[in-house]
Design an enzyme around this catalytic site. Structure first.
Site, PDB file in Angstrom:
ATOM      1  N   GLY A   1       0.854  -1.195   0.000  1.00 26.02           N
ATOM      2  CA  GLY A   1       0.000   0.000   0.000  1.00 26.02           C
ATOM      3  C   GLY A   1       0.880   1.232   0.000  1.00 26.02           C
ATOM      4  O   GLY A   1       1.959   1.249  -0.598  1.00 26.02           O
TER       5      GLY A   1
ATOM      6  N   ILE B   1       2.718   2.710   2.416  1.00 25.30           N
ATOM      7  CA  ILE B   1       4.055   2.572   3.021  1.00 25.30           C
ATOM      8  C   ILE B   1       4.880   1.549   2.247  1.00 25.30           C
ATOM      9  O   ILE B   1       6.067   1.774   1.970  1.00 25.30           O
ATOM     10  CB  ILE B   1       3.926   2.188   4.513  1.00 25.30           C
ATOM     11  CG1 ILE B   1       3.177   3.285   5.271  1.00 25.30           C
ATOM     12  CG2 ILE B   1       5.310   1.954   5.132  1.00 25.30           C
ATOM     13  CD1 ILE B   1       2.708   2.886   6.662  1.00 25.30           C
TER      14      ILE B   1
ATOM     15  N   ALA C   1       4.533  -3.985  10.506  1.00 21.07           N
ATOM     16  CA  ALA C   1       3.090  -3.894  10.281  1.00 21.07           C
ATOM     17  C   ALA C   1       2.312  -3.843  11.594  1.00 21.07           C
ATOM     18  O   ALA C   1       1.887  -2.770  12.040  1.00 21.07           O
ATOM     19  CB  ALA C   1       2.641  -5.061   9.414  1.00 21.07           C
ATOM     20  N   ARG C   2       2.138  -4.982  12.233  1.00 27.96           N
ATOM     21  CA  ARG C   2       1.423  -5.084  13.500  1.00 27.96           C
ATOM     22  C   ARG C   2       1.801  -6.385  14.173  1.00 27.96           C
ATOM     23  O   ARG C   2       2.074  -7.382  13.492  1.00 27.96           O
ATOM     24  CB  ARG C   2      -0.105  -5.147  13.276  1.00 27.96           C
ATOM     25  CG  ARG C   2      -0.822  -3.844  13.209  1.00 27.96           C
ATOM     26  CD  ARG C   2      -0.838  -3.131  14.575  1.00 27.96           C
ATOM     27  NE  ARG C   2      -1.492  -1.852  14.493  1.00 27.96           N
ATOM     28  CZ  ARG C   2      -0.884  -0.705  14.131  1.00 27.96           C
ATOM     29  NH1 ARG C   2       0.387  -0.681  13.830  1.00 27.96           N
ATOM     30  NH2 ARG C   2      -1.569   0.425  14.097  1.00 27.96           N
TER      31      ARG C   2
ATOM     32  N   GLU D   1       2.221  -6.716  22.470  1.00 23.95           N
ATOM     33  CA  GLU D   1       3.100  -5.622  22.907  1.00 23.95           C
ATOM     34  C   GLU D   1       2.372  -4.732  23.914  1.00 23.95           C
ATOM     35  O   GLU D   1       1.147  -4.622  23.854  1.00 23.95           O
ATOM     36  CB  GLU D   1       3.588  -4.797  21.693  1.00 23.95           C
ATOM     37  CG  GLU D   1       2.500  -4.074  20.941  1.00 23.95           C
ATOM     38  CD  GLU D   1       3.021  -3.360  19.691  1.00 23.95           C
ATOM     39  OE1 GLU D   1       3.771  -3.951  18.903  1.00 23.95           O
ATOM     40  OE2 GLU D   1       2.639  -2.186  19.537  1.00 23.95           O
TER      41      GLU D   1
ATOM     42  N   HIS E   1       8.021  -0.199  18.597  1.00 26.71           N
ATOM     43  CA  HIS E   1       6.918   0.393  17.809  1.00 26.71           C
ATOM     44  C   HIS E   1       7.156   1.893  17.567  1.00 26.71           C
ATOM     45  O   HIS E   1       6.332   2.740  17.949  1.00 26.71           O
ATOM     46  CB  HIS E   1       5.572   0.153  18.522  1.00 26.71           C
ATOM     47  CG  HIS E   1       4.398   0.235  17.600  1.00 26.71           C
ATOM     48  ND1 HIS E   1       3.258  -0.529  17.766  1.00 26.71           N
ATOM     49  CD2 HIS E   1       4.162   0.989  16.488  1.00 26.71           C
ATOM     50  CE1 HIS E   1       2.384  -0.240  16.806  1.00 26.71           C
ATOM     51  NE2 HIS E   1       2.915   0.690  16.028  1.00 26.71           N
TER      52      HIS E   1
HETATM   53  N1  LIG Z   1       5.186   0.188  13.001  1.00 26.69           N
HETATM   54  C1  LIG Z   1       4.527   1.346  12.936  1.00 26.69           C
HETATM   55  O1  LIG Z   1       4.733   2.260  13.728  1.00 26.69           O
HETATM   56  C2  LIG Z   1       3.542   1.575  11.843  1.00 26.69           C
HETATM   57  C3  LIG Z   1       2.815   0.521  11.345  1.00 26.69           C
HETATM   58  N2  LIG Z   1       1.909   0.734  10.346  1.00 26.69           N
HETATM   59  C4  LIG Z   1       1.155  -0.423   9.822  1.00 26.69           C
HETATM   60  O2  LIG Z   1       1.241  -0.416   8.401  1.00 26.69           O
HETATM   61  C5  LIG Z   1      -0.034  -0.742   7.873  1.00 26.69           C
HETATM   62  C6  LIG Z   1      -0.132  -0.288   6.425  1.00 26.69           C
HETATM   63  O3  LIG Z   1      -0.260   1.104   6.323  1.00 26.69           O
HETATM   64  P1  LIG Z   1      -0.509   1.778   4.878  1.00 26.69           P
HETATM   65  O4  LIG Z   1       0.556   1.361   3.933  1.00 26.69           O
HETATM   66  O5  LIG Z   1      -0.744   3.226   5.085  1.00 26.69           O
HETATM   67  O6  LIG Z   1      -1.871   1.050   4.487  1.00 26.69           O
HETATM   68  P2  LIG Z   1      -2.498   0.797   3.055  1.00 26.69           P
HETATM   69  O7  LIG Z   1      -3.944   0.532   3.303  1.00 26.69           O
HETATM   70  O8  LIG Z   1      -2.128   1.896   2.124  1.00 26.69           O
HETATM   71  O9  LIG Z   1      -1.780  -0.534   2.542  1.00 26.69           O
HETATM   72  C7  LIG Z   1      -2.066  -1.792   3.015  1.00 26.69           C
HETATM   73  C8  LIG Z   1      -1.768  -2.792   1.915  1.00 26.69           C
HETATM   74  O10 LIG Z   1      -1.898  -4.120   2.437  1.00 26.69           O
HETATM   75  C9  LIG Z   1      -2.629  -4.916   1.500  1.00 26.69           C
HETATM   76  N3  LIG Z   1      -3.406  -5.914   2.264  1.00 26.69           N
HETATM   77  C10 LIG Z   1      -4.441  -5.700   3.113  1.00 26.69           C
HETATM   78  N4  LIG Z   1      -4.864  -6.862   3.640  1.00 26.69           N
HETATM   79  C11 LIG Z   1      -4.079  -7.830   3.104  1.00 26.69           C
HETATM   80  C12 LIG Z   1      -4.027  -9.242   3.254  1.00 26.69           C
HETATM   81  N5  LIG Z   1      -4.878  -9.888   4.076  1.00 26.69           N
HETATM   82  N6  LIG Z   1      -3.073  -9.932   2.555  1.00 26.69           N
HETATM   83  C13 LIG Z   1      -2.215  -9.280   1.720  1.00 26.69           C
HETATM   84  N7  LIG Z   1      -2.225  -7.941   1.547  1.00 26.69           N
HETATM   85  C14 LIG Z   1      -3.145  -7.225   2.221  1.00 26.69           C
HETATM   86  C15 LIG Z   1      -3.537  -3.942   0.764  1.00 26.69           C
HETATM   87  O11 LIG Z   1      -3.815  -4.383  -0.561  1.00 26.69           O
HETATM   88  P3  LIG Z   1      -5.086  -5.320  -0.875  1.00 26.69           P
HETATM   89  O12 LIG Z   1      -6.261  -4.651  -0.254  1.00 26.69           O
HETATM   90  O13 LIG Z   1      -5.092  -5.395  -2.353  1.00 26.69           O
HETATM   91  O14 LIG Z   1      -4.773  -6.649  -0.251  1.00 26.69           O
HETATM   92  C16 LIG Z   1      -2.689  -2.679   0.720  1.00 26.69           C
HETATM   93  O15 LIG Z   1      -1.917  -2.651  -0.440  1.00 26.69           O
HETATM   94  C17 LIG Z   1      -1.008  -0.099   8.861  1.00 26.69           C
HETATM   95  O16 LIG Z   1      -2.286  -0.696   8.808  1.00 26.69           O
HETATM   96  C18 LIG Z   1      -0.321  -0.334  10.191  1.00 26.69           C
HETATM   97  O17 LIG Z   1      -0.743  -1.567  10.760  1.00 26.69           O
HETATM   98  C19 LIG Z   1       1.704   1.976   9.828  1.00 26.69           C
HETATM   99  C20 LIG Z   1       2.399   3.059  10.310  1.00 26.69           C
HETATM  100  C21 LIG Z   1       3.374   2.949  11.367  1.00 26.69           C
HETATM  101  O1  LIG Z   2      -0.018   4.541  12.573  1.00 26.73           O
HETATM  102  C1  LIG Z   2       0.066   3.373  12.951  1.00 26.73           C
HETATM  103  O2  LIG Z   2      -0.673   2.464  12.519  1.00 26.73           O
HETATM  104  C2  LIG Z   2       1.082   3.000  13.976  1.00 26.73           C
HETATM  105  O3  LIG Z   2       1.305   1.863  14.230  1.00 26.73           O
HETATM  106  C3  LIG Z   2       1.909   4.032  14.653  1.00 26.73           C
HETATM  107  O4  LIG Z   2       2.180   5.091  13.776  1.00 26.73           O
HETATM  108  C4  LIG Z   2       1.397   4.637  15.933  1.00 26.73           C
HETATM  109  O5  LIG Z   2       2.532   5.128  16.563  1.00 26.73           O
HETATM  110  C5  LIG Z   2       0.684   3.739  16.904  1.00 26.73           C
HETATM  111  O6  LIG Z   2      -0.375   3.035  16.367  1.00 26.73           O
HETATM  112  C6  LIG Z   2       0.155   4.542  18.064  1.00 26.73           C
HETATM  113  O7  LIG Z   2      -0.993   5.279  17.715  1.00 26.73           O
END
Ligand SMILES: NC(=O)C1=CN([C@@H]2O[C@H](COP(=O)(O)OP(=O)(O)OC[C@H]3O[C@@H](n4cnc5c(N)ncnc54)[C@H](OP(=O)(O)O)[C@@H]3O)[C@@H](O)[C@H]2O)C=CC1
Ligand SMILES: O=C(O)C(=O)[C@@H](O)[C@H](O)[C@H](O)CO
Length: 326
Positions: free
Chosen positions: A156, A158, A239-240, A269, A287
């Site tokens: 997506g 990121i 991711a998570r 976590e 995180h």
């Molecule tokens: N560690 C941290 O601090 C942070 C973590 N994150 C995590 O990153 C995630 C992604 O953010 P972002 O890129 O903005 O989100 P987006 O919604 O832009 O991207 C998510 C992508 O994952 C794909 N996807 C969703 N479900 C599945 C599945 N079951 N199997 C395979 N692919 C899948 C989607 O495509 P499709 O629908 O075609 O499958 C999409 O391309 C957030 O939801 C969050 O959990 C984000 C920010 C900070």
């Molecule tokens: O945006 C997300 O999905 C994240 O994982 C992180 O950017 C946050 O720091 C965290 O969720 C606290 O809100």
């Protein structure tokens, strides 16, 4: 007219509280206490809005107990702390904070990949422990980033940011897996090719996970998936927690079935699986992928903007639940 009442569930920038206070009657957890579900429910009584982070679970129990609640604005792009079905059934809106953290999180994903593949944390611990006595040919020899194959699961916003850094900056071959394929223009921009999850795991030198957490993505990587990976491969999870089976990963790292892992997120976590704390070939961070000051400010601003726009009658800016009339 009296101002709507909102709860800010965690400590946040004082400027954000000041801004929210211009529009709302604000109760805030500026001491950043850890609230139980019962305490969260008690604080939410009489509140129409909530400023939440990924830590507060908004589910049927909370919604049943808080009938005045209309909107929860998450300061996070991930919103797996929301039970979207229950919120929809209760007519409570949810918003997230997309886009503003994309590049910062992609930077961190790449940094964690490099630290993992080039064994930076492990070698620093070795040096600090006074163990560096001589040069040797294979001391902390890792794997290359440049010219290698980068596999991204969750391509997506990121994921695409990481792909561009890899393809354009480091000459990596990029493969990805989503449930759906990107359009051709986006694939070209990221220099990325769509493959099955199985092919990605078998061929990537580095696997990066950026998929949102849902029941469908629970344990996207477990023992069976790790068994498909190259013994020289690295795995990065920004991711998570719950996307990786952390117990299975710890076993695989100890038995060197893959070379190394970099983890920013963990099942349960802030607790971390104890076996991950004792294996050397893993880089662990608490995180922090979105943690730069400008980005955390932008995330807080967007969560506040959602509350202000909604109560100002403009509708939420970045909803993740259905919006009535839309
Ligand atoms: N560690 C941290 O601090 C942070 C973590 N994150 C995590 O990153 C995630 C992604 O953010 P972002 O890129 O903005 O989100 P987006 O919604 O832009 O991207 C998510 C992508 O994952 C794909 N996807 C969703 N479900 C599945 C599945 N079951 N199997 C395979 N692919 C899948 C989607 O495509 P499709 O629908 O075609 O499958 C999409 O391309 C957030 O939801 C969050 O959990 C984000 C920010 C900070
Ligand atoms: O945006 C997300 O999905 C994240 O994982 C992180 O950017 C946050 O720091 C965290 O969720 C606290 O809100």
């Amino acid at each position: 007219m009296s101002k709507p009442k909102i709860l800010v569930a965690r400590a946040i920038f004082p400027e954000t509280i000041e801004r929210l206070s211009q529009h709302f009657e604000v109760e805030s957890n500026q001491s950043d206490e850890s609230w139980s579900k019962e305490q969260l429910i008690a604080r939410l009584q009489g509140k129409q809005g909530a400023f939440t982070t990924g830590s507060e679970r908004i589910d049927a129990a909370v919604l049943d107990a808080c009938p005045d609640l209309k909107i929860c604005a998450n300061m996070a792009v991930g919103y797996n702390n929301f039970d979207v079905d229950a919120m929809t059934a209760h007519g409570v809106l949810g918003t997230n904070a997309p886009d503003v953290l994309t590049e910062t999180t992609a930077d961190f994903g790449f940094a964690l990949l490099m630290a993992t593949a080039r064994r930076i944390a492990e070698s620093e611990h070795f040096l600090r422990a006074g163990k560096w006595q001589k040069w040797s040919f294979d001391m902390f020899a890792g794997s290359d980033i440049h010219g290698s194959t980068l596999g991204i699961i969750g391509m997506g916003r990121i994921g695409q940011g990481i792909a561009k850094r890899g393809a354009h900056g480091f000459g990596m071959k990029v493969i990805y897996h989503n449930r759906s394929k990107l359009d051709a223009a986006l694939e070209a921009e990221c220099k990325a090719s769509y493959v099955s999850k199985e092919e990605l795991l078998k061929t990537a030198d580095h696997v990066v996970l950026v998929v949102p957490y849902s029941p469908a993505s629970h344990h996207t990587i477990g023992a069976a998936e790790i068994a498909l990976m190259k013994p020289t491969a690295t795995l990065v999870n920004i991711a998570r927690g719950g996307i990786v089976d952390d117990a299975a990963l710890a076993v695989a790292l100890r038995e060197k079935r893959i070379a190394a892992a970099g983890l920013d997120v963990f099942e349960g976590e802030p607790k971390v699986h104890p076996d991950l704390l004792t294996v050397p070939n893993v880089v662990l961070t608490p995180h922090i992928a979105s943690a730069t000051v400008p980005t955390r400010r932008a995330m807080a601003d967007l969560a506040a903007d959602n509350l202000i726009a909604y109560f100002g009658g403009k509708g939420p800016l970045t909803p993740v639940t259905p919006v009535p009339g839309k």
